[in-house]
Design a protein around this motif. Structure first.
Motif, mmCIF file in Angstrom:
data_model
loop_
_atom_site.group_PDB
_atom_site.id
_atom_site.type_symbol
_atom_site.label_atom_id
_atom_site.label_comp_id
_atom_site.label_asym_id
_atom_site.label_seq_id
_atom_site.Cartn_x
_atom_site.Cartn_y
_atom_site.Cartn_z
ATOM 1 N N UNK A 32 -1.255 -3.692 10.679
ATOM 2 C CA UNK A 32 -0.989 -2.368 11.233
ATOM 3 C C UNK A 32 0.282 -2.427 12.066
ATOM 4 N N UNK A 33 0.872 -1.283 12.261
ATOM 5 C CA UNK A 33 2.049 -1.192 13.116
ATOM 6 C C UNK A 33 1.950 0.080 13.937
ATOM 7 N N UNK A 34 2.752 0.147 14.962
ATOM 8 C CA UNK A 34 2.749 1.298 15.844
ATOM 9 C C UNK A 34 4.189 1.755 16.014
ATOM 10 N N UNK A 35 4.415 3.046 15.814
ATOM 11 C CA UNK A 35 5.775 3.541 15.947
ATOM 12 C C UNK A 35 5.802 5.030 16.187
ATOM 13 N N UNK A 36 6.955 5.507 16.603
ATOM 14 C CA UNK A 36 7.131 6.924 16.864
ATOM 15 C C UNK A 36 6.989 7.702 15.561
ATOM 16 N N UNK A 37 6.302 8.843 15.634
ATOM 17 C CA UNK A 37 6.105 9.660 14.446
ATOM 18 C C UNK A 37 6.028 11.138 14.806
ATOM 19 N N UNK B 152 0.004 2.969 11.998
ATOM 20 C CA UNK B 152 0.186 2.974 10.555
ATOM 21 C C UNK B 152 -0.515 1.762 9.950
ATOM 22 N N UNK B 153 -1.138 1.943 8.800
ATOM 23 C CA UNK B 153 -1.735 0.846 8.052
ATOM 24 C C UNK B 153 -0.795 0.456 6.923
ATOM 25 N N UNK B 154 -0.575 -0.849 6.753
ATOM 26 C CA UNK B 154 0.246 -1.302 5.642
ATOM 27 C C UNK B 154 -0.643 -1.435 4.405
ATOM 28 N N UNK B 155 -0.145 -0.958 3.291
ATOM 29 C CA UNK B 155 -0.855 -1.080 2.022
ATOM 30 C C UNK B 155 0.044 -1.798 1.027
ATOM 31 N N UNK B 156 -0.597 -2.462 0.064
ATOM 32 C CA UNK B 156 0.173 -3.148 -0.977
ATOM 33 C C UNK B 156 -0.370 -2.802 -2.353
ATOM 34 N N UNK B 157 0.484 -2.994 -3.328
ATOM 35 C CA UNK B 157 0.135 -2.801 -4.725
ATOM 36 C C UNK B 157 0.881 -3.887 -5.502
ATOM 37 N N UNK B 158 0.358 -4.296 -6.651
ATOM 38 C CA UNK B 158 1.013 -5.337 -7.432
ATOM 39 C C UNK B 158 0.921 -5.031 -8.925
ATOM 40 N N UNK B 159 1.777 -5.709 -9.684
ATOM 41 C CA UNK B 159 1.683 -5.674 -11.137
ATOM 42 C C UNK B 159 2.111 -7.028 -11.672
ATOM 43 N N UNK C 88 3.700 1.975 4.299
ATOM 44 C CA UNK C 88 2.960 2.211 5.536
ATOM 45 C C UNK C 88 2.410 3.619 5.501
ATOM 46 N N UNK C 89 1.121 3.753 5.757
ATOM 47 C CA UNK C 89 0.445 5.035 5.717
ATOM 48 C C UNK C 89 -0.015 5.399 7.126
#
Length: 122
Positions: A36-41, A90-97, A115-116
């Motif tokens: 997770x990360x934290x930032x201005x939004x 924000x939650x980091x998400x990943x996808x792969x192929x 990041x969502x």
């Protein structure tokens, strides 16, 4: 070599390498990585701070206690109003192929990240 020329050369080299590959499968679904990360939004609203010209902000100069305020405050002479966004998590998400060469042999796995926005405050 200019930065633009270097970027064009790199893009061409990448396109050539990708063309030599057979194919890649479809992207997997997005899954949380646990990071997770934290930032201005902008999703969490904003507040105004009167700041001296060309200097760092002073937390004591916060005007109106924050919150979503439509108009900038009137600041003392020599200061200007600056808008800051509140922070959110924000939650980091990943996808792969998975990719294969022309012979159908595994060559590599590609990953992508995003990041969502999750929630306001950290």
């Amino acid at each position: 070599m200019t930065p633009e020329e270097a970027a064009a050369e790199e893009a061409e080299a990448l396109a050539t390498v990708e063309a030599e590959l057979g194919s890649c499968g479809t992207w997997s679904t997005w899954t949380n990585t646990g990071t997770t990360s934290c930032g201005a939004t902008t999703s969490c609203g904003y507040y105004w701070v009167c700041e001296p010209y060309a200097k760092e902000g002073d937390p004591e100069s916060l005007v109106g206690g924050g919150g979503i305020e439509g108009a900038a405050p009137s600041c003392p002479l020599g200061q200007t109003a600056r808008r800051y966004n509140y922070r959110g998590r924000f939650n980091q998400q990943s996808s792969y192929r998975v990719c294969f060469n022309e012979a159908g042999t595994y060559t590599h796995t590609e990953y992508q990240y995003q990041n969502i926005f999750n929630t306001c405050s950290c």
